[in-house]
Design a protein around this motif. Sequence first.
Motif, PDB file in Angstrom:
ATOM      1  N   ILE A 163     -12.070 -22.965  14.403  1.00  8.05           N
ATOM      2  CA  ILE A 163     -13.325 -22.733  15.127  1.00  8.05           C
ATOM      3  C   ILE A 163     -13.036 -22.101  16.489  1.00  8.05           C
ATOM      4  CG2 ILE A 163     -15.293 -23.870  16.244  1.00  8.05           C
ATOM      5  CD1 ILE A 163     -15.130 -25.948  13.866  1.00  8.05           C
ATOM      6  N   ALA A 164     -12.030 -22.627  17.182  1.00  4.52           N
ATOM      7  CA  ALA A 164     -11.656 -22.072  18.483  1.00  4.52           C
ATOM      8  C   ALA A 164     -11.206 -20.622  18.346  1.00  4.52           C
ATOM      9  CB  ALA A 164     -10.559 -22.918  19.126  1.00  4.52           C
ATOM     10  N   MET A 165     -10.479 -20.311  17.282  1.00  3.65           N
ATOM     11  CA  MET A 165     -10.041 -18.932  17.047  1.00  3.65           C
ATOM     12  C   MET A 165     -11.242 -18.004  16.896  1.00  3.65           C
ATOM     13  SD  MET A 165      -6.890 -19.649  14.413  1.00  3.65           S
ATOM     14  CE  MET A 165      -6.784 -17.946  13.864  1.00  3.65           C
ATOM     15  N   ILE A 166     -12.230 -18.445  16.142  1.00  3.21           N
ATOM     16  CA  ILE A 166     -13.443 -17.643  15.937  1.00  3.21           C
ATOM     17  C   ILE A 166     -14.166 -17.444  17.274  1.00  3.21           C
ATOM     18  CG2 ILE A 166     -15.749 -17.647  14.905  1.00  3.21           C
ATOM     19  CD1 ILE A 166     -14.371 -19.122  12.459  1.00  3.21           C
ATOM     20  N   LYS A 167     -14.340 -18.537  18.011  1.00  2.00           N
ATOM     21  CA  LYS A 167     -15.060 -18.454  19.284  1.00  2.00           C
ATOM     22  C   LYS A 167     -14.316 -17.606  20.310  1.00  2.00           C
ATOM     23  CE  LYS A 167     -17.730 -22.675  18.840  1.00  2.00           C
ATOM     24  NZ  LYS A 167     -19.078 -22.435  19.359  1.00  2.00           N
ATOM     25  N   GLN A 168     -12.992 -17.577  20.230  1.00  2.00           N
ATOM     26  CA  GLN A 168     -12.187 -16.784  21.154  1.00  2.00           C
ATOM     27  C   GLN A 168     -11.905 -15.385  20.593  1.00  2.00           C
ATOM     28  OE1 GLN A 168     -12.846 -18.747  23.743  1.00  2.00           O
ATOM     29  NE2 GLN A 168     -10.853 -18.164  24.558  1.00  2.00           N
ATOM     30  N   ASN A 169     -12.417 -15.124  19.393  1.00  2.21           N
ATOM     31  CA  ASN A 169     -12.245 -13.820  18.744  1.00  2.21           C
ATOM     32  C   ASN A 169     -10.760 -13.463  18.580  1.00  2.21           C
ATOM     33  OD1 ASN A 169     -13.345 -11.567  17.452  1.00  2.21           O
ATOM     34  ND2 ASN A 169     -13.221 -10.345  19.320  1.00  2.21           N
ATOM     35  N   VAL A 170      -9.982 -14.423  18.090  1.00  3.04           N
ATOM     36  CA  VAL A 170      -8.546 -14.231  17.871  1.00  3.04           C
ATOM     37  C   VAL A 170      -8.252 -14.434  16.390  1.00  3.04           C
ATOM     38  CG1 VAL A 170      -6.234 -15.134  18.400  1.00  3.04           C
ATOM     39  CG2 VAL A 170      -7.950 -14.979  20.204  1.00  3.04           C
ATOM     40  N   THR A 171      -7.638 -13.440  15.777  1.00  2.00           N
ATOM     41  CA  THR A 171      -7.271 -13.540  14.366  1.00  2.00           C
ATOM     42  C   THR A 171      -5.998 -14.366  14.212  1.00  2.00           C
ATOM     43  OG1 THR A 171      -5.878 -11.567  14.424  1.00  2.00           O
ATOM     44  CG2 THR A 171      -8.228 -11.243  13.898  1.00  2.00           C
ATOM     45  N   GLN A 172      -5.740 -14.756  12.988  1.00  3.31           N
ATOM     46  CA  GLN A 172      -4.517 -15.494  12.695  1.00  3.31           C
ATOM     47  C   GLN A 172      -3.291 -14.622  13.016  1.00  3.31           C
ATOM     48  OE1 GLN A 172      -3.132 -17.025   8.611  1.00  3.31           O
ATOM     49  NE2 GLN A 172      -4.715 -18.465   9.266  1.00  3.31           N
ATOM     50  N   THR A 173      -3.389 -13.347  12.719  1.00  2.00           N
ATOM     51  CA  THR A 173      -2.286 -12.422  13.013  1.00  2.00           C
ATOM     52  C   THR A 173      -2.029 -12.351  14.518  1.00  2.00           C
ATOM     53  OG1 THR A 173      -2.799 -11.115  11.049  1.00  2.00           O
ATOM     54  CG2 THR A 173      -1.507 -10.029  12.758  1.00  2.00           C
ATOM     55  N   LYS A 174      -3.106 -12.243  15.304  1.00  2.00           N
ATOM     56  CA  LYS A 174      -2.966 -12.182  16.760  1.00  2.00           C
ATOM     57  C   LYS A 174      -2.420 -13.491  17.311  1.00  2.00           C
ATOM     58  CE  LYS A 174      -3.491 -10.442  20.887  1.00  2.00           C
ATOM     59  NZ  LYS A 174      -2.563  -9.421  21.378  1.00  2.00           N
ATOM     60  N   LEU A 175      -2.879 -14.620  16.776  1.00  2.00           N
ATOM     61  CA  LEU A 175      -2.391 -15.922  17.234  1.00  2.00           C
ATOM     62  C   LEU A 175      -0.908 -16.085  16.923  1.00  2.00           C
ATOM     63  CD1 LEU A 175      -3.084 -18.563  18.636  1.00  2.00           C
ATOM     64  CD2 LEU A 175      -3.786 -19.481  16.419  1.00  2.00           C
ATOM     65  N   ALA A 176      -0.487 -15.607  15.769  1.00  2.00           N
ATOM     66  CA  ALA A 176       0.940 -15.651  15.420  1.00  2.00           C
ATOM     67  C   ALA A 176       1.743 -14.831  16.434  1.00  2.00           C
ATOM     68  CB  ALA A 176       1.149 -15.123  14.006  1.00  2.00           C
ATOM     69  N   GLU A 177       1.224 -13.663  16.754  1.00  2.96           N
ATOM     70  CA  GLU A 177       1.883 -12.794  17.734  1.00  2.96           C
ATOM     71  C   GLU A 177       1.959 -13.467  19.104  1.00  2.96           C
ATOM     72  OE1 GLU A 177       0.266  -8.860  19.879  1.00  2.96           O
ATOM     73  OE2 GLU A 177       0.422  -8.668  17.691  1.00  2.96           O
ATOM     74  N   LEU A 178       0.873 -14.090  19.521  1.00  2.00           N
ATOM     75  CA  LEU A 178       0.822 -14.762  20.823  1.00  2.00           C
ATOM     76  C   LEU A 178       1.771 -15.951  20.915  1.00  2.00           C
ATOM     77  CD1 LEU A 178      -3.053 -14.775  21.420  1.00  2.00           C
ATOM     78  CD2 LEU A 178      -1.348 -13.464  22.717  1.00  2.00           C
ATOM     79  N   THR A 179       2.110 -16.534  19.766  1.00  2.00           N
ATOM     80  CA  THR A 179       2.966 -17.727  19.748  1.00  2.00           C
ATOM     81  C   THR A 179       4.358 -17.435  19.182  1.00  2.00           C
ATOM     82  OG1 THR A 179       1.950 -18.412  17.650  1.00  2.00           O
ATOM     83  CG2 THR A 179       1.040 -19.353  19.678  1.00  2.00           C
ATOM     84  N   ASP A 180       4.719 -16.166  19.130  1.00  2.00           N
ATOM     85  CA  ASP A 180       6.059 -15.737  18.721  1.00  2.00           C
ATOM     86  C   ASP A 180       6.496 -16.281  17.370  1.00  2.00           C
ATOM     87  OD1 ASP A 180       6.492 -14.226  21.074  1.00  2.00           O
ATOM     88  OD2 ASP A 180       6.999 -16.069  22.156  1.00  2.00           O
ATOM     89  N   GLN A 181       5.624 -16.133  16.374  1.00  2.00           N
ATOM     90  CA  GLN A 181       5.982 -16.510  15.011  1.00  2.00           C
ATOM     91  C   GLN A 181       5.405 -15.478  14.055  1.00  2.00           C
ATOM     92  OE1 GLN A 181       4.030 -20.189  13.578  1.00  2.00           O
ATOM     93  NE2 GLN A 181       2.940 -20.186  15.527  1.00  2.00           N
ATOM     94  N   THR A 182       5.860 -15.508  12.827  1.00  2.00           N
ATOM     95  CA  THR A 182       5.345 -14.548  11.863  1.00  2.00           C
ATOM     96  C   THR A 182       3.962 -14.988  11.397  1.00  2.00           C
ATOM     97  OG1 THR A 182       6.262 -15.641   9.915  1.00  2.00           O
ATOM     98  CG2 THR A 182       7.683 -14.025  11.032  1.00  2.00           C
ATOM     99  N   GLN A 183       3.185 -14.020  10.999  1.00  2.00           N
ATOM    100  CA  GLN A 183       1.849 -14.323  10.481  1.00  2.00           C
ATOM    101  C   GLN A 183       1.973 -15.161   9.219  1.00  2.00           C
ATOM    102  OE1 GLN A 183      -0.003 -13.302   7.575  1.00  2.00           O
ATOM    103  NE2 GLN A 183      -1.817 -14.326   8.360  1.00  2.00           N
TER     104      GLN A 183
END
Length: 70
Positions: free
Chosen positions: A10-30
């Motif tokens: 839900i937070a990802m949706i509200k922050q408009n962050v995809t799973q791919t972008k979140l993986a990138e932001l946290t230095d891990q693979t999608q």
Amino acid sequence: MTNLTEKLKIAMIKQNVTQTKLAELTDQTQNNLANKFKANNFKLSEYEKLVSALGCELEINIILPTGEKI
């Protein structure tokens, strides 16, 4: 009751962050992140890192005698 993984989505949706972008932001693979979502297999420290990457804060409750919360 909504679990932490659902709240993270839900937070990802509200922050408009995809799973791919979140993986990138946290230095891990999608793929790694997708597997953790699928298995609902996160450590608390991982939730903290993911939530922080979203620009949010993580708050966990269980208070009772009787300031309720849970």
